[in-house]
Design an enzyme around this catalytic site. Sequence first.
Site, PDB file in Angstrom:
ATOM      1  CG  ASN A 155      33.670 -22.105  16.895  1.00  0.00           C
ATOM      2  OD1 ASN A 155      34.476 -22.542  16.344  1.00  0.00           O
ATOM      3  ND2 ASN A 155      32.787 -21.331  16.717  1.00  0.00           N
ATOM      4  CD  GLU A 251      33.017 -20.674   5.571  1.00  0.00           C
ATOM      5  OE1 GLU A 251      32.069 -19.860   6.444  1.00  0.00           O
ATOM      6  OE2 GLU A 251      32.368 -21.261   4.649  1.00  0.00           O
ATOM      7  CB  CYS A 285      30.720 -18.086  13.247  1.00  0.00           C
ATOM      8  SG  CYS A 285      30.154 -19.790  12.623  1.00  0.00           S
TER       9      CYS A 285
END
Length: 477
Positions: A155, A251, A285
């Site tokens: 992304n 992450e 996210c």
Amino acid sequence: MATASTTVERLYVDGEWVETDSVLEVRSPYSGEVVATVARSGKEEARRAVDAAARAMREPLPAWQRADILDRVAALVQERVEELGRTISAEAGKPIKSARVEASRCVNTYSLSAGEARRLSGESVPITGTQSGHGHIAWTVRVPVGVIGAITPFNFPLNLVAHKLAPALAAGCAVVLKPASQTPVSALRLAAICEEAGLPPGWLNVLPGPASEVAEVLVEDERVRMITFTGSSEVGWSLRSRAPQKKVALELGNASPVLVEADADLDLAAQKVATHAFAYAGQTCVSVQRVYVRREVLDDFVSRLVPKVEALRAGDPADDATDVGPVIDASNRERILDWVEEAKAGGARVLAGGVEENGVIRPTLLADVAPEMKVCRQEVFGPVCSVIPYDSLEEGFELANSTEYGLQAAIFTRSIGPAVRATGALEFGSVMINEAPEWRVDQMPYGGTKASGNTKEGPAYTIREMTEERLVVLATP
Ligand code: NAP
């Protein structure tokens, strides 16, 4: 079938651009056309890359040289923001205006890392504070952790890659990068820029290829001392359990909540939600996914939010006017639409969107959702957001904390009391006040708790993760 604009890419190992026997096809998430064919790495190339990285680290680069290279990379990225933005947009389907922002942020990530390379230091240890320390001097130095394996998601194919590569070089670590198979081209462009900036062979190796081969080598090879991973929680935690002797920095995902108190600036909150629930089609996210609103202002808030959501332009990511582009592929599009259908079947109302047009899911706003629905409980990673009432601040905190995730959350209020209470009660890595939970600048400590991860990224924080403290003791006569 490749189109005229298809590029042919080679992978990057030990300072060489290498062709392999097979290729990955990178397709536009919007048109489905092949935008690049990329040499596909297997285990053999991955092992060669780890050899090269380990060899490179035997001849450390001094801090000033690392910093100078990082500054040159920043300058080159700055010159090529438009070109890099176009690459991101083509392979990731990101609207071009957001892709340019990503490319510009990459400049910051490199220049901030250059500063960290120049500042990296240990500290003196007050060893004579006890009688047994008498006659000694002690200090620490920070040494590179070793070869780093980096695994990145689709992304943010440029700037999330930069958040691994730039601090690693600042720390003095060589990197073997496995970019997402759907978006490897931006990472290869960055490698070419690093080479042009004077990075010697071996310090950076970029291997597009299947996780089952490339990531596996990174897990198995003992010379890879740290794995830094950004991606889904499922893959991240399983990776950590498979590499118990390595440092594994994670992450991961989120299902960002926002609380809107009755005294909030409702227009501001509605504008932030409309922008940050649907930017890059909800595929960040920290996209706003769950908006909890005090029941007494719910209708007022919704009446301000719906027109803002309906005004978003959905369509071709290459068009400057587009706010919301496609999701990454057809299987995710189907999954997201299925989740919306499941919510509707359970009684949810569609306030906006809920349909697909030319392969793009219209920004979708839901009401009357239940906590057990997938759109509430799991990470949607798509342009779907739900508005849910609450009656007390305690209930709002409980609802916000009710998923397994804990990356970023937000509260909108004009009162200091609820804002301060939120900073204690919300179990998240960051709590934003009167700002969207999607907000991020590259120097801040970014990272979550619970299923969302175990580390902080941001060059000043990452460089600490990528170095180890070594104690030096000198006996004095
Ligand atoms: P993903 O499916 O977990 O993939 C991420 C990376 O891991 C890709 O390079 C992928 O390779 C690789 N991978 C897949 N399976 C693997 C395995 N078994 N072992 C090792 N590596 C493996 O995630 P994604 O769909 O690309 O990205 C979306 C997720 O990333 C979301 O959950 C989002 O919240 C999270 N994310 C988190 C942050 C953050 O900073 N916290 C930032 C951005 C995204 P292939 O592409 O070859 O499958």
